[in-house]
Design an enzyme around this catalytic site. Structure first.
Site, short mmCIF file in Angstrom:
data_model
loop_
_atom_site.label_atom_id
_atom_site.label_comp_id
_atom_site.label_asym_id
_atom_site.label_seq_id
_atom_site.Cartn_x
_atom_site.Cartn_y
_atom_site.Cartn_z
N ASP A 127 0.95 -1.33 0.04
CA ASP A 127 -0.07 -0.06 0.00
C ASP A 127 1.09 1.12 -0.14
O ASP A 127 0.47 2.37 -0.59
CB ASP A 127 -1.14 0.02 1.20
CG ASP A 127 -2.09 -0.93 1.07
OD1 ASP A 127 -2.24 -1.60 -0.17
OD2 ASP A 127 -2.70 -1.36 1.98
N GLY A 128 2.00 1.18 0.65
CA GLY A 128 2.74 2.36 0.73
C GLY A 128 3.39 2.88 -0.64
O GLY A 128 3.47 3.88 -1.03
N ASN B 9 -4.48 8.69 2.30
CA ASN B 9 -4.86 8.02 3.47
C ASN B 9 -5.39 9.03 4.34
O ASN B 9 -6.65 8.99 4.74
CB ASN B 9 -3.87 7.17 4.10
CG ASN B 9 -3.87 5.70 3.76
OD1 ASN B 9 -4.79 5.06 2.86
ND2 ASN B 9 -2.90 4.93 4.16
N ASP C 267 -4.29 13.14 22.45
CA ASP C 267 -3.05 12.93 21.61
C ASP C 267 -3.19 13.55 20.30
O ASP C 267 -2.16 13.91 19.62
CB ASP C 267 -2.50 11.60 21.53
CG ASP C 267 -1.82 11.08 22.93
OD1 ASP C 267 -1.83 11.93 23.58
OD2 ASP C 267 -1.73 9.74 22.67
#
Length: 431
Positions: free
Chosen positions: A195-196, A274, A304
């Site tokens: 996917d990268g 993404n 966070d």
């Protein structure tokens, strides 16, 4: 020609309903659909998406000659059991005071080449011997059996030439200005990795994106449905067409600094496939983020951080933070908090037409940090803002079966979704 050639003057909603395409505000590429209310035109397709419209729109541009040499294609709705060219669209109607909706059908976008593809760009995962071997085999096969022009990255052409001078016909680019013109030359993109690698391929195109054929040589593979051992059959079928397509929406992000004189004075836009993440970085303090949706206050994030995700990214960081899994062709923006210091802060899914603004207030104890698909990290100081909306250029990825089948396969195989032993049949029963 590839998806680069479709007009950017149709909203995402119009992409699904095939209505008036003269609204420039919220635009989506790959949308040459016709205007049903104003009559039909030769260059607009009533039931499909034409790629050759750019030949008129871009006739005066320096890239026009290169564009004219590209393969053209048509994207159309395909319904199981429907052999005709006319397809139903969801239409809301008012009859005798009642609101009704036309019967919905299962629609799959299908790409059909109107002229033969001529140029393929191959992008590979680095530092992999098996990928390097496969790339050399694929380049040779595409040249000898398909007679295609091949582009690769500068790193890859060095590896190919080190192996053999046979690969001297392979083309590459020298600088960023040549990368920005790739969409006018390339008909098809092939990725060899995970996917990268698909994210990297999408990031190379700051505007329209050619159709991408992703081969799985990575880990999970939510966006890589094709198996490398069958690459000849897969590519032969795709080059002939038609092929099922998933249109993966992207977010267009702007960073607006507090020193900017107005909201139009921004840094260069960043496109993400993404997600964009705003977090506290190395600070020990909670993030303090004021969030707005179309100028309406949404909430203040104290925790966070926050994830603004596409539906394609719903199986990535957003999922790990408690967000829902959403089919990638559903147009929307996922609003997912990261470890919020609140028991009632649940994730949201916002409609695709909104603009989300996340601002660091002046009373924040520390700056925040934004990262875009896990890279290009930027600091957001007090008063700085990040503005996100749906980008007008989706990423078209080829399907192995169809969009729904690929999605379900990916969550079953990649995440072992709802994997459980079947209940024994010989236990107690209701009488």
């Amino acid at each position: 020609m590839s998806s680069t050639g479709c007009t950017a003057e149709t909203s995402h909603r119009e992409q699904y309903n095939d209505i008036d395409c003269q609204r420039p505000e919220t635009s989506t590429n790959l949308s040459g659909t016709g205007n049903q209310t104003n009559g039909k035109s030769e260059d607009f397709l009533v039931n499909g998406i034409c790629s050759h419209q750019i030949l008129q729109d871009g006739a005066a541009s320096p890239e026009a000659k290169a564009v004219q040499n590209k393969a053209s294609f048509k994207l159309s709705w395909w319904c199981k059991g429907d052999n005709g060219d006319q397809h139903k669209h969801d239409i809301v109607s008012f009859e005798k005071g009642n609101i009704t909706t036309a019967g919905r059908t299962s629609k799959q976008i299908s790409l059909k080449w109107e002229s033969n593809p001529q140029t393929v760009l191959i992008l590979t995962k680095p530092n992999s011997v098996s990928v390097r071997i496969l790339c050399a085999q694929m380049v040779r096969w595409l040249k000898e059996h398909q007679k295609l022009n091949i582009f690769v990255e500068p790193r890859v052409i060095s590896e190919l030439l080190a192996e053999s001078s046979y690969f001297s016909f392979v083309q590459t680019w020298k600088d960023d200005s040549e990368i920005s013109r790739l969409h006018s030359k390339v008909d098809l993109v092939v990725t060899l990795g995970g996917d990268g690698t698909v994210l990297w391929a999408a990031s190379m195109f700051k505007g329209p994106v050619p159709p991408i054929v992703p081969f799985s040589l990575g880990s999970l593979g939510f966006m890589t449905p094709f198996h490398s051992e069958h690459y000849r059959d897969c590519l032969d079928s795709i080059l002939r067409g038609p092929v099922s397509i998933t249109l993966r929406h992207r977010l267009q992000c702007y960073v607006i600094r507090d020193a900017a004189k107005n909201e139009y004075e921004t840094e260069e836009p960043i496109l993400v496939l993404n997600e964009v993440t705003i977090d506290r970085g190395i600070s020990s303090y909670l993030t303090n983020l004021e969030c707005y949706c179309d100028n309406s206050f949404v909430t203040t994030v104290q925790g966070d951080g926050l994830i603004l995700s596409t539906t394609s990214g719903s199986t990535a960081y957003s999922l790990a933070a408690g967000g829902s899994m959403v089919h990638p062709q559903v147009p929307g923006i996922l609003f997912t908090p990261i470890c919020p210091h609140s028991l009632s802060f649940r994730p949201l899914i916002l409609p695709e037409n909104v603009t989300v603004r996340v601002q660091v207030p002046f009373n924040s104890r520390s700056p925040a940090w934004a990262s875009f698909d896990g890279k290009d990290r930027k600091q957001l100081a007090a008063g700085d803002a990040l503005v996100c909306s749906m980008a007008p250029w989706p990423v078209p990825t080829a399907c192995s079966a169809d969009s729904m089948g690929d999605f379900l396969r990916s969550i079953h195989e990649g995440l072992h979704w709802n994997l459980r032993k079947t209940q024994s049949f010989d236990g107690p029963r209701e009488s």
